[in-house]
Design an enzyme around this catalytic site. Structure first.
Site, PDB file in Angstrom:
ATOM      1  N   SER A 252      23.943  78.916   3.947  1.00  0.00           N
ATOM      2  CA  SER A 252      25.057  78.058   4.286  1.00  0.00           C
ATOM      3  C   SER A 252      26.172  78.801   5.032  1.00  0.00           C
ATOM      4  O   SER A 252      25.980  79.229   6.161  1.00  0.00           O
ATOM      5  CB  SER A 252      25.566  77.401   3.008  1.00  0.00           C
ATOM      6  OG  SER A 252      26.375  76.303   3.277  1.00  0.00           O
TER       7      SER A 252
ATOM      8  N   LYS B 163      19.867  76.909   4.971  1.00  0.00           N
ATOM      9  CA  LYS B 163      20.612  75.721   4.568  1.00  0.00           C
ATOM     10  C   LYS B 163      21.671  75.443   5.639  1.00  0.00           C
ATOM     11  O   LYS B 163      22.722  76.057   5.646  1.00  0.00           O
ATOM     12  CB  LYS B 163      21.230  75.948   3.194  1.00  0.00           C
ATOM     13  CG  LYS B 163      21.726  74.676   2.516  1.00  0.00           C
ATOM     14  CD  LYS B 163      23.103  74.318   2.971  1.00  0.00           C
ATOM     15  CE  LYS B 163      23.606  73.085   2.276  1.00  0.00           C
ATOM     16  NZ  LYS B 163      24.938  72.704   2.774  1.00  0.00           N
TER      17      LYS B 163
ATOM     18  N   ASP C  99      25.034  85.630  17.654  1.00  0.00           N
ATOM     19  CA  ASP C  99      25.071  84.968  18.962  1.00  0.00           C
ATOM     20  C   ASP C  99      26.136  85.559  19.872  1.00  0.00           C
ATOM     21  O   ASP C  99      25.954  85.625  21.101  1.00  0.00           O
ATOM     22  CB  ASP C  99      25.346  83.471  18.782  1.00  0.00           C
ATOM     23  CG  ASP C  99      24.098  82.704  18.381  1.00  0.00           C
ATOM     24  OD1 ASP C  99      23.050  83.344  18.163  1.00  0.00           O
ATOM     25  OD2 ASP C  99      24.168  81.459  18.289  1.00  0.00           O
TER      26      ASP C  99
END
Length: 439
Positions: free
Chosen positions: A306, A331, A317
């Site tokens: 999460s 999740k 990224d």
């Protein structure tokens, strides 16, 4: 309120904070269908199904072995309605809702484990640091097959959690199965769980270590303080930072955003997409990078979920950090907690979140840049080799340096990386990055 819970919301006080505490998001709770679904909103009521529902209630009240009142039947029907949507949506009664709200402070009663269900069994997904569960050696992946001698197979999460609840100090015995082996018992006492979400220390001169156990409301602020303390303790600019998110079940969305903001100067951090307009949010850096852009490694594993995946995915990224370890939990959904007018609430999944490059982590997880699996470190004696400095009449150093004969090295103080293979590998990588970058 936005909540990035990993597992079912019924795991609430065995210090089972589901995915950790909640955040109250600045978005109204949707009470009507979103625009564009007018046809669905105007669809006629399913009268046949409603008649069946009423008939089932009547049959239960007339034929069940014990009397059951309408209130209990309706509340159970609501629970079933929510629990069958997905593993993270749930109906919260007054007690569960209160406990979920209290968990935001990072203090609650229980054992200190995150649990889910798999194949009808209760599964430990993550023990929380410095709690009875972690101190007793309970590990992620353990199956809880019995609670105080009673089998858990076939029990609902509610039933299992209720049995694990109890008075502070009261003992409970869990029967565990690890890696398909022989069942074994672990007895531990329930306690007030005070989770400190951020810990920090210098692993070596120049190399800082920050561990986040879960994302609470003040986690972003605590990371800021940790960075300041590491710089102060080091006395100069750091050479590198390790951010440890292993076994971090997640928590408050805004806290995850604030943590990433401490490590990047610009760019997108995360965005969410759902059916309703106010479920589509975008979070970007504010330019207050406090890490001084030093080399960075992020540690994750199968217990990272999460909010942890938001942080790891954003830093990956944005090419800000090397992500190391094993693939995370996967999740990638956002839950909104909608308070009702009777001290109850609905926790429903309203959106999916995406990394800056548009990756959905749902059911896939973050794949590390460098896979390093958990392993045991065995330190072998290096042996005291006879050295030049031991020879009688040896020449001096020439530059005035002191001789270093056998046995002259001081015994190093025990450090976390000494028996943590993944952490040791992360530190070695940081040192290499520091050398090649000229720091």
């Amino acid at each position: 309120m936005l909540h990035l819970s990993r597992l079912t919301s019924l795991a609430l006080t065995i210090a089972l904070v589901i995915g950790a505490p909640l955040a109250f998001a600045a978005q109204p709770a949707p009470a009507v269908a979103p625009a564009g679904t007018a046809a669905t909103a105007k669809a006629p009521l399913p009268l046949e199904e409603l008649r069946t529902f009423a008939e089932v209630m009547d049959r239960i009240k007339a034929a069940y072995v014990e009397p059951v009142d309408d209130k209990t039947l309706l509340e159970n029907a609501i629970k079933g309605m929510l629990s069958n949507l997905d593993p993270h949506s749930a109906y919260l009664g007054p007690e569960d809702f209160t406990e979920l709200q209290e968990s935001t402070s990072g203090e609650f009663g229980g054992l200190g484990i995150e649990v889910g269900s798999e194949d009808g069994f209760i599964k430990v997904v993550s023990p929380i640091d410095d709690t009875p569960a972690s101190k007793a050696g309970i590990q992620a992946g353990d199956f809880i097959v019995k609670i105080n001698g009673q089998p858990t197979r076939g029990q609902t999460m509610t039933e299992a959690v209720d049995k694990m609840r109890g008075k502070i100090g009261q003992k409970i015995t869990l029967t565990l199965v690890r890696d398909g082996g022989t069942p074994f018992d672990v007895t531990l006492a329930r306690a007030v769980i005070q989770v400190k979400s951020v810990k920090a220390q210098l692993l070596e001169s120049g190399y800082g270590y920050i561990r986040i156990t879960q994302f609470q409301v003040k986690t972003g602020e605590e990371v800021s303080k940790a960075l300041a303390k590491l710089r102060k303790d080091n006395g100069k600019k750091l050479n590198g930072i390790i951010l440890d998110l292993r076994n971090n079940p997640g928590g408050v969305l805004q806290a995850a955003v604030e943590v990433v903001d401490h490590f990047i100067k610009k760019g997108l951090i995360v965005y969410t997409k759902g059916r309703i307009a106010n479920s589509e949010l975008r979070f970007s850096a504010t330019g207050k990078d406090e890490s001084e852009a030093v080399p960075m490694v992020v540690l994750i594993n199968g217990g990272s979920a999460s909010a942890s995946e938001i942080v790891a995915g954003a830093l990956q990224d944005q090419k800000r950090a090397v992500v190391m370890g094993t693939t995370s939990f996967g999740k990638g959904s956002v839950q909104t907690v909608l308070p009702l007018n009777n001290d109850r609430a609905l926790k429903i999944t309203t959106a999916l979140y995406f990394t800056p490059n548009g990756r959905s982590i749902q059911a896939q997880g973050i794949v590390p840049d460098i896979e390093v699996r958990k392993a045991k470190i065995t330190n072998e004696a290096d042996g005291d080799y006879f050295k030049e400095a031991d020879l009688q009449g040896h020449l001096g150093n020439g530059n005035g340096g002191a001789d270093k004969p056998t046995g002259s090295s001081a015994k190093a103080k025990a450090m976390p990386q000494d028996d943590d293979y993944q952490l040791a590998q992360a530190l070695s990588l940081l040192k290499g990055l520091s050398i090649t970058s000229g720091r």
